[in-house]
Design an enzyme around this catalytic site. Structure first.
Site, PDB file in Angstrom:
ATOM      1  N   ASP A  77      33.846  39.523 -18.560  1.00 13.83           N
ATOM      2  CA  ASP A  77      32.786  40.392 -18.518  1.00 13.83           C
ATOM      3  C   ASP A  77      33.335  41.794 -18.884  1.00 13.83           C
ATOM      4  OD1 ASP A  77      30.240  42.251 -18.183  1.00 13.83           O
ATOM      5  OD2 ASP A  77      29.527  40.274 -18.195  1.00 13.83           O
TER       6      ASP A  77
ATOM      7  N   HIS B 128      28.351  47.415 -17.019  1.00 11.24           N
ATOM      8  CA  HIS B 128      27.849  45.866 -17.043  1.00 11.24           C
ATOM      9  C   HIS B 128      28.665  45.016 -16.335  1.00 11.24           C
ATOM     10  CE1 HIS B 128      26.854  42.179 -19.418  1.00 11.24           C
ATOM     11  NE2 HIS B 128      26.060  42.858 -19.853  1.00 11.24           N
TER      12      HIS B 128
ATOM     13  N   SER C  88      21.667  38.671 -19.633  1.00 20.68           N
ATOM     14  CA  SER C  88      23.031  39.001 -18.919  1.00 20.68           C
ATOM     15  C   SER C  88      22.658  39.060 -17.372  1.00 20.68           C
ATOM     16  CB  SER C  88      23.596  40.432 -19.361  1.00 20.68           C
ATOM     17  OG  SER C  88      24.122  40.450 -20.580  1.00 20.68           O
TER      18      SER C  88
END
Length: 298
Positions: free
Chosen positions: A37, A68, A233
């Site tokens: 990620d 994120h 996600s």
């Protein structure tokens, strides 16, 4: 800071994870969870004691990549009384950043399949037992990649589970880049268990995937705060965390057995929409597969 589990949120009744953690605790450090990620705000109060390497840290806490990566990792590793799920804080969480942190007003190149494959292999070689992919790559859904297939072959041969977010393009159909049969694909749903309009669905997802909450999940944000996180996600870590807790009960079990329990043998699968992840049902399936006593409780 202690490794207490986060308080159940709106997602708890859907996932059965609060009932699973009542049986398993916070996870086993022998279960290493790799996360491909963005970089992570490793100084966030909820992650400061998680033991993550400085190389995984953000250089720009305002970047989308940092936001994120921090969100996904905190869903798995947040400790203390965090509002983030903190699904398996007792496991070892190993971030592998792949997204660049663009300066203000700048742009980053798209992640290429070969880069994604390299990151997966790096985590396997570093000892990961599960790899979480809450991301896509350039060309995702448009072409199958030999590099990614080879990385998934390597994961299967080494007994490493791979959990992949199904994507947020609102498409119903095949996703060739993720067509390999080994990864568990994760679609996203709302608090009522209905698929989100933007979540990708398809026959492959329905046959070897799971549905998990992906709407407004509260998790850590860079700089010490929190954010609402949505999409596939956000859904994928619920499945990764479930797998990590299952494996924590017996870290010597083969990956294929843990994967089978996670997907629950005999569960009807006749739709492009996969069944909901269910922590306690998966534990019962694992115990049936291994001949262990079934867990008590509802």
């Amino acid at each position: 800071m202690t490794e207490t589990r986060a308080q159940p949120g709106r997602w708890a009744p859907l996932t059965g994870l609060h009932r699973l953690t009542a049986q398993t605790g916070a996870g086993n450090p022998r279960v290493v969870v790799g996360v491909v990620d963005g970089p992570v705000d490793i100084g966030h109060p909820d992650l400061a004691d998680a033991g993550m390497a400085a190389s995984a840290g953000c250089r720009n806490v305002r970047s989308a990549a940092c936001r994120h990566g921090t969100a996904v990792v905190a869903m798995l590793a947040a400790r203390g009384e965090s509002p983030a799920p903190g699904l398996c804080p007792g496991c070892t969480v190993l971030p592998r950043p792949v997204f660049c942190e663009a300066p203000k007003g700048g742009t980053c190149p798209a992640l290429r399949p070969a880069e994604l494959a390299t990151a997966v292999v790096d985590l396997i070689e570093a000892g990961a037992r599960i790899v979480n992919l809450s991301l896509g790559a350039e060309g995702s859904g448009l072409a199958r990649s030999r590099a990614v297939d080879d990385a998934f072959d390597h994961a299967q041969a080494r007994g490493v589970l791979v959990v992949v977010a199904a994507g947020n393009h609102g498409q119903v159909g095949p996703a060739p880049l993720m067509a390999h049969p080994w990864p568990v694909l994760v679609a996203a749903c709302d608090q009522n268990g209905r698929p989100l309009p933007g979540s990708n669905l398809g026959i492959g997802i329905g046959l070897r995937g799971l549905l998990a909450p992906g709407l407004g999940i509260v998790t850590a944000a860079p700089g010490g705060g929190y954010q609402a996180f949505s999409g596939t996600s956000a859904a994928a870590p619920f499945v990764t965390g479930t797998a990590a807790l299952l494996w924590s009960t017996a870290p010597s079990l083969p990956a294929a057995v843990v994967r089978a329990a996670l997907l629950r043998p005999g569960l009807p699968r006749s739709s492009v929409v996969p069944p909901l992840v269910d922590g306690l049902a998966a534990l019962r399936a694992l115990n049936r597969l291994t001949g262990r006593p079934l867990p008590q409780g509802p």
